[in-house]
Design a protein around this motif. Structure first.
Motif, PDB file in Angstrom:
ATOM      1  N   ARG A  30       0.780  -1.363  -0.044  1.00 47.21           N
ATOM      2  CA  ARG A  30       0.171   0.274  -0.121  1.00 47.21           C
ATOM      3  C   ARG A  30       0.817   1.216  -0.080  1.00 47.21           C
ATOM      4  NH1 ARG A  30      -2.699  -3.199   3.503  1.00 47.21           N
ATOM      5  NH2 ARG A  30      -2.094  -1.955   5.373  1.00 47.21           N
ATOM      6  N   MET A  31       2.000   1.092   0.771  1.00 46.16           N
ATOM      7  CA  MET A  31       2.865   2.376   0.831  1.00 46.16           C
ATOM      8  C   MET A  31       3.721   2.534  -0.404  1.00 46.16           C
ATOM      9  SD  MET A  31       2.192   3.647   3.790  1.00 46.16           S
ATOM     10  CE  MET A  31       3.330   4.914   4.011  1.00 46.16           C
ATOM     11  N   THR A  32       3.956   1.643  -1.401  1.00 49.13           N
ATOM     12  CA  THR A  32       4.618   1.924  -2.265  1.00 49.13           C
ATOM     13  C   THR A  32       3.853   1.779  -3.863  1.00 49.13           C
ATOM     14  OG1 THR A  32       5.097  -0.431  -2.497  1.00 49.13           O
ATOM     15  CG2 THR A  32       6.776   0.865  -1.443  1.00 49.13           C
ATOM     16  N   LEU A  33       2.443   1.779  -3.408  1.00 49.76           N
ATOM     17  CA  LEU A  33       1.503   1.756  -4.643  1.00 49.76           C
ATOM     18  C   LEU A  33       1.675   0.528  -5.421  1.00 49.76           C
ATOM     19  CD1 LEU A  33       1.413   5.364  -5.426  1.00 49.76           C
ATOM     20  CD2 LEU A  33      -0.047   4.207  -3.920  1.00 49.76           C
ATOM     21  N   ASP A  34       1.920  -0.569  -4.739  1.00 48.31           N
ATOM     22  CA  ASP A  34       2.461  -1.706  -5.435  1.00 48.31           C
ATOM     23  C   ASP A  34       3.155  -1.864  -6.500  1.00 48.31           C
ATOM     24  OD1 ASP A  34       1.667  -4.666  -5.484  1.00 48.31           O
ATOM     25  OD2 ASP A  34      -0.025  -4.525  -6.584  1.00 48.31           O
ATOM     26  N   ASP A  35       4.078  -0.987  -6.299  1.00 47.46           N
ATOM     27  CA  ASP A  35       5.357  -0.984  -7.417  1.00 47.46           C
ATOM     28  C   ASP A  35       6.328  -1.750  -6.724  1.00 47.46           C
ATOM     29  OD1 ASP A  35       7.509  -0.119  -8.483  1.00 47.46           O
ATOM     30  OD2 ASP A  35       6.840   2.175  -8.719  1.00 47.46           O
ATOM     31  N   ALA A  36       6.902  -2.819  -7.414  1.00 43.93           N
ATOM     32  CA  ALA A  36       7.591  -3.771  -6.947  1.00 43.93           C
ATOM     33  C   ALA A  36       9.147  -3.424  -6.891  1.00 43.93           C
ATOM     34  CB  ALA A  36       7.729  -5.012  -7.865  1.00 43.93           C
ATOM     35  N   GLY A  37       9.315  -2.305  -8.105  1.00 39.54           N
ATOM     36  CA  GLY A  37      10.782  -1.633  -7.962  1.00 39.54           C
ATOM     37  C   GLY A  37      10.788  -0.681  -6.708  1.00 39.54           C
ATOM     38  N   LEU A  38       9.877  -0.185  -6.685  1.00 36.66           N
ATOM     39  CA  LEU A  38      10.209   0.530  -5.287  1.00 36.66           C
ATOM     40  C   LEU A  38       9.923  -0.119  -4.076  1.00 36.66           C
ATOM     41  CD1 LEU A  38       9.963   3.722  -4.165  1.00 36.66           C
ATOM     42  CD2 LEU A  38       7.417   3.865  -4.416  1.00 36.66           C
ATOM     43  N   GLU A  39       9.377  -1.064  -3.962  1.00 37.75           N
ATOM     44  CA  GLU A  39       9.396  -1.964  -2.730  1.00 37.75           C
ATOM     45  C   GLU A  39      10.970  -2.339  -2.383  1.00 37.75           C
ATOM     46  OE1 GLU A  39       6.733  -5.304  -2.669  1.00 37.75           O
ATOM     47  OE2 GLU A  39       4.933  -3.921  -3.206  1.00 37.75           O
ATOM     48  N   GLN A  40      11.494  -2.877  -3.512  1.00 32.03           N
ATOM     49  CA  GLN A  40      12.670  -3.159  -3.363  1.00 32.03           C
ATOM     50  C   GLN A  40      13.654  -2.353  -2.825  1.00 32.03           C
ATOM     51  OE1 GLN A  40      13.803  -5.437  -6.795  1.00 32.03           O
ATOM     52  NE2 GLN A  40      12.403  -7.253  -6.436  1.00 32.03           N
ATOM     53  N   GLU A  41      13.705  -0.959  -3.608  1.00 30.72           N
ATOM     54  CA  GLU A  41      14.323   0.304  -3.161  1.00 30.72           C
ATOM     55  C   GLU A  41      14.194   0.594  -1.669  1.00 30.72           C
ATOM     56  OE1 GLU A  41      14.956   4.719  -4.782  1.00 30.72           O
ATOM     57  OE2 GLU A  41      14.097   3.438  -5.939  1.00 30.72           O
ATOM     58  N   VAL A  42      13.130   0.761  -1.286  1.00 27.82           N
ATOM     59  CA  VAL A  42      12.802   1.247   0.177  1.00 27.82           C
ATOM     60  C   VAL A  42      13.266  -0.026   1.063  1.00 27.82           C
ATOM     61  CG1 VAL A  42      11.217   2.863  -0.306  1.00 27.82           C
ATOM     62  CG2 VAL A  42      10.373   0.540   0.459  1.00 27.82           C
ATOM     63  N   LEU A  43      13.234  -1.247   0.992  1.00 27.57           N
ATOM     64  CA  LEU A  43      13.596  -2.325   1.635  1.00 27.57           C
ATOM     65  C   LEU A  43      15.066  -2.356   1.759  1.00 27.57           C
ATOM     66  CD1 LEU A  43      11.335  -5.226   0.510  1.00 27.57           C
ATOM     67  CD2 LEU A  43      11.117  -4.112   2.968  1.00 27.57           C
ATOM     68  N   ALA A  44      15.784  -2.139   0.616  1.00 25.14           N
ATOM     69  CA  ALA A  44      17.170  -2.041   0.690  1.00 25.14           C
ATOM     70  C   ALA A  44      17.707  -0.848   1.374  1.00 25.14           C
ATOM     71  CB  ALA A  44      17.826  -2.058  -0.753  1.00 25.14           C
ATOM     72  N   MET A  45      16.931   0.246   1.301  1.00 23.40           N
ATOM     73  CA  MET A  45      17.416   1.596   2.134  1.00 23.40           C
ATOM     74  C   MET A  45      17.143   1.009   3.647  1.00 23.40           C
ATOM     75  SD  MET A  45      16.009   4.652  -0.505  1.00 23.40           S
ATOM     76  CE  MET A  45      15.212   5.307   0.952  1.00 23.40           C
ATOM     77  N   PHE A  46      16.118   0.676   3.943  1.00 24.57           N
ATOM     78  CA  PHE A  46      15.849   0.338   5.305  1.00 24.57           C
ATOM     79  C   PHE A  46      16.931  -0.675   5.802  1.00 24.57           C
ATOM     80  CE2 PHE A  46      14.143  -2.310   8.679  1.00 24.57           C
ATOM     81  CZ  PHE A  46      13.950  -1.043   9.631  1.00 24.57           C
ATOM     82  N   ALA A  47      17.049  -1.550   5.019  1.00 24.69           N
ATOM     83  CA  ALA A  47      18.301  -2.592   5.651  1.00 24.69           C
ATOM     84  C   ALA A  47      19.670  -1.917   5.709  1.00 24.69           C
ATOM     85  CB  ALA A  47      18.345  -3.598   4.416  1.00 24.69           C
ATOM     86  N   ALA A  48      19.991  -1.041   5.097  1.00 25.47           N
ATOM     87  CA  ALA A  48      21.302  -0.169   5.152  1.00 25.47           C
ATOM     88  C   ALA A  48      21.057   0.827   6.205  1.00 25.47           C
ATOM     89  CB  ALA A  48      21.568   0.376   3.982  1.00 25.47           C
ATOM     90  N   GLN A  49      20.015   1.558   6.394  1.00 27.00           N
ATOM     91  CA  GLN A  49      20.024   2.554   7.400  1.00 27.00           C
ATOM     92  C   GLN A  49      19.754   1.863   8.944  1.00 27.00           C
ATOM     93  OE1 GLN A  49      16.011   4.202   8.101  1.00 27.00           O
ATOM     94  NE2 GLN A  49      16.728   6.303   8.278  1.00 27.00           N
ATOM     95  N   SER A  50      19.077   0.895   8.724  1.00 24.92           N
ATOM     96  CA  SER A  50      18.780   0.287  10.199  1.00 24.92           C
ATOM     97  C   SER A  50      20.287  -0.490  10.810  1.00 24.92           C
ATOM     98  CB  SER A  50      17.629  -1.042  10.261  1.00 24.92           C
ATOM     99  OG  SER A  50      18.122  -1.886   9.328  1.00 24.92           O
ATOM    100  N   ALA A  51      21.128  -1.062   9.873  1.00 21.36           N
ATOM    101  CA  ALA A  51      22.248  -1.509  10.400  1.00 21.36           C
ATOM    102  C   ALA A  51      23.212  -0.489  10.716  1.00 21.36           C
ATOM    103  CB  ALA A  51      23.061  -2.352   9.348  1.00 21.36           C
TER     104      ALA A  51
END
Length: 125
Positions: A30-51
């Motif tokens: 819902r937050m990425t408007l079902d855009d798979a590319g955007l989902e992957q991008e924000v997940l990768a950003m969160f993984a890096a930021q959280s580490a």
């Protein structure tokens, strides 16, 4: 006077209790408007930021409350609600001046679970 009822279609709200996984993927969609590319991008950003944030929070710096707040917001955005809740508890403990060590550990565990789920998703792509 007759009562006139009309069905209105609303956007669904996030669940009150997220599913059993560390990432609520329906919320993320819902937050990425079902855009798979955007989902992957924000997940990768969160993984890096959280580490990075967890490495900094381990030393409990003076700005630890602000760092926990940042992590809380980022986690909510991707549906990592267990991370967000742990970050909120840490933020409260830090504001009250209590010993945060057990909550830093709890937050680290939640982040590790979320990052493992993210890595699994990113490997599939």
């Amino acid at each position: 006077m007759p009562l006139h009822l009309e069905r209105i279609h609303w956007m669904p709200s996030p669940p009150l209790a997220p599913d059993d996984g560390p990432i609520d993927f329906e919320h993320l969609k819902r937050m990425t408007l079902d855009d798979a590319g955007l989902e992957q991008e924000v997940l990768a950003m969160f993984a890096a930021q959280s580490a990075t944030l967890m490495a900094t929070l381990a030393a409990v710096p003076a700005d630890a409350g602000a760092l926990a707040h940042t992590l809380k917001g980022s986690a909510r955005a991707i549906g990592a609600f267990a991370v967000a809740e742990a970050a909120a508890r840490l933020e409260t403990v830090l504001a009250n001046g209590a010993d945060p060590s057990s909550l830093v550990t709890e937050l680290g565990d939640a982040v590790a679970l979320a990052r493992a789920a993210i890595e699994t998703v990113l490997r599939r792509s």
